[in-house]
Design a protein around this motif. Structure first.
Motif, PDB file in Angstrom:
ATOM      1  N   HIS A  63       0.983  -1.150   0.074  1.00 18.41           N
ATOM      2  CA  HIS A  63      -0.061  -0.064  -0.052  1.00 18.41           C
ATOM      3  C   HIS A  63       0.934   1.345  -0.049  1.00 18.41           C
ATOM      4  O   HIS A  63       0.556   2.107  -0.731  1.00 18.41           O
ATOM      5  CB  HIS A  63      -0.941   0.045   1.107  1.00 18.41           C
ATOM      6  CG  HIS A  63      -2.046  -1.023   1.337  1.00 18.41           C
ATOM      7  ND1 HIS A  63      -2.555  -1.437  -0.045  1.00 18.41           N
ATOM      8  CD2 HIS A  63      -2.386  -1.911   2.276  1.00 18.41           C
ATOM      9  CE1 HIS A  63      -3.473  -2.395   0.642  1.00 18.41           C
ATOM     10  NE2 HIS A  63      -3.381  -2.515   1.670  1.00 18.41           N
ATOM     11  N   VAL A  64       1.933   1.389   0.796  1.00 21.34           N
ATOM     12  CA  VAL A  64       2.777   2.553   1.131  1.00 21.34           C
ATOM     13  C   VAL A  64       3.540   2.658  -0.452  1.00 21.34           C
ATOM     14  O   VAL A  64       3.793   3.898  -0.839  1.00 21.34           O
ATOM     15  CB  VAL A  64       3.737   2.405   2.117  1.00 21.34           C
ATOM     16  CG1 VAL A  64       4.565   3.445   1.948  1.00 21.34           C
ATOM     17  CG2 VAL A  64       3.017   2.407   3.445  1.00 21.34           C
ATOM     18  N   GLU A  69       4.575   5.793  -5.348  1.00 20.18           N
ATOM     19  CA  GLU A  69       4.544   5.816  -6.772  1.00 20.18           C
ATOM     20  C   GLU A  69       3.345   6.871  -7.340  1.00 20.18           C
ATOM     21  O   GLU A  69       3.918   7.613  -8.173  1.00 20.18           O
ATOM     22  CB  GLU A  69       4.293   4.690  -7.491  1.00 20.18           C
ATOM     23  CG  GLU A  69       4.583   4.551  -8.921  1.00 20.18           C
ATOM     24  CD  GLU A  69       6.181   4.874  -9.402  1.00 20.18           C
ATOM     25  OE1 GLU A  69       6.037   5.411 -10.852  1.00 20.18           O
ATOM     26  OE2 GLU A  69       6.911   5.032  -8.726  1.00 20.18           O
ATOM     27  N   LEU A  70       2.570   6.865  -6.784  1.00 15.99           N
ATOM     28  CA  LEU A  70       1.377   7.987  -7.121  1.00 15.99           C
ATOM     29  C   LEU A  70       1.798   9.195  -6.906  1.00 15.99           C
ATOM     30  O   LEU A  70       1.402  10.259  -7.621  1.00 15.99           O
ATOM     31  CB  LEU A  70       0.056   7.664  -6.626  1.00 15.99           C
ATOM     32  CG  LEU A  70      -0.638   6.228  -7.156  1.00 15.99           C
ATOM     33  CD1 LEU A  70      -1.896   5.995  -6.231  1.00 15.99           C
ATOM     34  CD2 LEU A  70      -1.195   6.699  -8.553  1.00 15.99           C
ATOM     35  N   PHE A  71       2.278   9.395  -6.041  1.00 18.74           N
ATOM     36  CA  PHE A  71       2.881  10.851  -5.400  1.00 18.74           C
ATOM     37  C   PHE A  71       4.042  11.350  -6.198  1.00 18.74           C
ATOM     38  O   PHE A  71       3.909  12.243  -6.728  1.00 18.74           O
ATOM     39  CB  PHE A  71       3.568  10.831  -3.907  1.00 18.74           C
ATOM     40  CG  PHE A  71       4.224  12.041  -3.378  1.00 18.74           C
ATOM     41  CD1 PHE A  71       3.355  13.203  -3.158  1.00 18.74           C
ATOM     42  CD2 PHE A  71       5.445  12.148  -3.662  1.00 18.74           C
ATOM     43  CE1 PHE A  71       4.092  14.436  -3.081  1.00 18.74           C
ATOM     44  CE2 PHE A  71       6.436  13.451  -3.232  1.00 18.74           C
ATOM     45  CZ  PHE A  71       5.368  14.555  -2.867  1.00 18.74           C
ATOM     46  N   GLU A 116      -5.378   7.906  -0.118  1.00 21.32           N
ATOM     47  CA  GLU A 116      -6.294   6.756   0.236  1.00 21.32           C
ATOM     48  C   GLU A 116      -5.446   5.227   0.235  1.00 21.32           C
ATOM     49  O   GLU A 116      -6.066   4.485   1.200  1.00 21.32           O
ATOM     50  CB  GLU A 116      -7.279   6.767  -1.160  1.00 21.32           C
ATOM     51  CG  GLU A 116      -8.401   7.950  -1.070  1.00 21.32           C
ATOM     52  CD  GLU A 116      -9.001   7.721  -2.522  1.00 21.32           C
ATOM     53  OE1 GLU A 116     -10.047   8.493  -2.429  1.00 21.32           O
ATOM     54  OE2 GLU A 116      -8.897   6.748  -3.389  1.00 21.32           O
ATOM     55  N   TYR A 117      -4.592   5.224  -0.428  1.00 19.70           N
ATOM     56  CA  TYR A 117      -3.885   3.902  -0.142  1.00 19.70           C
ATOM     57  C   TYR A 117      -3.096   4.056   1.089  1.00 19.70           C
ATOM     58  O   TYR A 117      -3.080   2.720   1.897  1.00 19.70           O
ATOM     59  CB  TYR A 117      -2.896   3.580  -1.300  1.00 19.70           C
ATOM     60  CG  TYR A 117      -3.315   3.102  -2.610  1.00 19.70           C
ATOM     61  CD1 TYR A 117      -3.508   1.878  -2.842  1.00 19.70           C
ATOM     62  CD2 TYR A 117      -3.490   3.778  -3.665  1.00 19.70           C
ATOM     63  CE1 TYR A 117      -4.067   1.087  -3.838  1.00 19.70           C
ATOM     64  CE2 TYR A 117      -4.067   3.261  -4.910  1.00 19.70           C
ATOM     65  CZ  TYR A 117      -4.241   2.098  -4.914  1.00 19.70           C
ATOM     66  OH  TYR A 117      -4.985   1.317  -5.962  1.00 19.70           O
ATOM     67  N   LEU A 118      -2.584   5.051   1.523  1.00 21.50           N
ATOM     68  CA  LEU A 118      -1.894   5.158   2.864  1.00 21.50           C
ATOM     69  C   LEU A 118      -2.978   4.846   3.912  1.00 21.50           C
ATOM     70  O   LEU A 118      -2.457   4.198   4.972  1.00 21.50           O
ATOM     71  CB  LEU A 118      -1.414   6.570   3.089  1.00 21.50           C
ATOM     72  CG  LEU A 118       0.024   6.941   2.470  1.00 21.50           C
ATOM     73  CD1 LEU A 118       0.151   8.187   2.566  1.00 21.50           C
ATOM     74  CD2 LEU A 118       1.123   6.135   2.596  1.00 21.50           C
ATOM     75  N   MET A 179      10.441   4.016   5.343  1.00 22.67           N
ATOM     76  CA  MET A 179       9.168   3.640   5.679  1.00 22.67           C
ATOM     77  C   MET A 179       9.009   2.224   5.315  1.00 22.67           C
ATOM     78  O   MET A 179       8.176   1.480   6.198  1.00 22.67           O
ATOM     79  CB  MET A 179       8.010   4.326   4.620  1.00 22.67           C
ATOM     80  CG  MET A 179       7.781   5.746   5.046  1.00 22.67           C
ATOM     81  SD  MET A 179       6.434   6.604   4.175  1.00 22.67           S
ATOM     82  CE  MET A 179       7.278   7.044   2.481  1.00 22.67           C
ATOM     83  N   GLY A 180       9.601   1.471   4.486  1.00 30.47           N
ATOM     84  CA  GLY A 180       9.672   0.239   4.376  1.00 30.47           C
ATOM     85  C   GLY A 180      10.283  -0.568   5.462  1.00 30.47           C
ATOM     86  O   GLY A 180       9.835  -1.604   6.022  1.00 30.47           O
TER      87      GLY A 180
END
Length: 321
Positions: A63-64, A69-71, A116-118, A179-180
């Motif tokens: 999800h993160v 990638e969207l950001f 929304e994914y976060l 974050m990972g």
């Protein structure tokens, strides 16, 4: 442990779903078009690799990674508008194909979908991850603003440029790794080493990007070579040349920066080569690669688990596109 190539393939497969609703098509189709152009997906895969360095890849990491990638693509859409870039990855940019107003909204909605994914990740991590994500997003915007400011300034110093690219480029790679690692249960010390590894790797990555913009093969690079020169961007190459050129070369460079001549790029590159800026850039890049690798070495996990990250580092700094 998976290789970079394996995780890239796995992420691309998951990412190829439709992230947007059907209507209004005039808003969402440009976003799908841009995502379908592709890209290396380096940042989300870094998140997955850092997660796997410490544990089995978790659903939250996917999800993160998707949000990252969207950001990143949101920033590219808006950056292309600000740079008036006609091409991205060899194809028309969103504002070129669909107009500025649509490109602006497409980028905005892509950022919203990232959140929304976060919002799908476990509550245990949600506040910490969103805090890092938000801080990084602000820093990327700060870096982009500084980049634009520098275009209008005559006295930009190399340290100023280094600070700018750290914000614009490096912090997102660093935060992706951090974050990972957090989602993999890494200690605070290990998370910090992962962040610093990514930050220094990001600087080396940007130096390579500056180099490719000037000296790369346009068919491999996917963008017009010399775009930074045409826009008078204060890249490492230009700043180093201005500091090391002789008086005649400096005068010619400053004159060329005021010019829109068709042979501007060619003439600037001639000065760059005369000042050996191409070989200097390679040495300067290596300095940050060494720093990055030291932080990766200091991460407290067995060395064998770091193999894929070492391979990725080599790929990023040796790329020609």
């Amino acid at each position: 442990m998976h290789s970079f190539q394996e995780l890239t393939a796995a992420f691309k497969k998951r990412f190829e779903v439709n992230h947007f609703p059907a209507e209004p098509a005039s808003l969402y189709e440009p976003g799908a078009y841009f995502l379908n152009i592709g890209g290396k997906r380096i940042r989300p895969v870094l998140c997955l690799m850092a997660n796997e360095l410490f544990d089995t890849i978790t659903p939250d990491a996917w999800h993160v990674a998707t949000a990252i990638e969207l950001f990143h693509n949101f920033t590219l859409i808006h950056d292309d508008m600000m740079d008036k870039a006609p091409l991205r990855r060899g194809l028309p940019t969103v504002h070129t194909k669909f107009g500025n107003s649509t490109a602006l909204l497409t980028g905005d909605v892509m950022l919203i979908v990232a959140y929304e994914y976060l919002n799908k990740i476990a509550l245990t991590y949600l506040q910490r991850i969103i805090g890092i994500f938000n801080q990084t997003a602000k820093q990327v915007c700060e870096g982009q603003q500084l980049d634009m400011d520098f275009e209008k300034q005559d006295n930009v110093q190399p340290d100023n440029y280094l600070h700018m690219i750290t914000l614009k480029t490096s912090v997102l790679l660093a935060a992706s790794l951090e974050m990972g690692a957090i989602l993999g249960g890494a200690s605070a010390r290990n998370c910090q080493h992962m962040y610093e590894f990514g930050k220094n790797l990001g600087i080396a990555f940007q130096i390579q990007d500056d180099y490719l913009d000037a000296f790369g093969d346009p068919e491999k690079f996917g963008k017009d070579v010399g775009g930074d020169i045409r826009q008078n961007k204060k890249t490492f190459l230009l700043l180093h040349t201005l500091q090391n050129a002789n008086a005649a070369q400096q005068a010619e460079l400053e004159q060329l920066m005021q010019s829109n001549a068709t042979d501007k790029v060619e003439k600037v590159l001639t000065i760059y080569r005369a000042c050996n800026v191409d070989s200097w850039a390679k040495d300067f890049k290596e300095k940050y690669v060494i720093k990055a690798l030291q932080h990766l070495e200091d991460v407290a996990v067995v060395s064998a688990r770091k193999k894929s990250l070492l391979e990725l580092t080599d790929y990023l700094i040796s790329r020609d596109s």
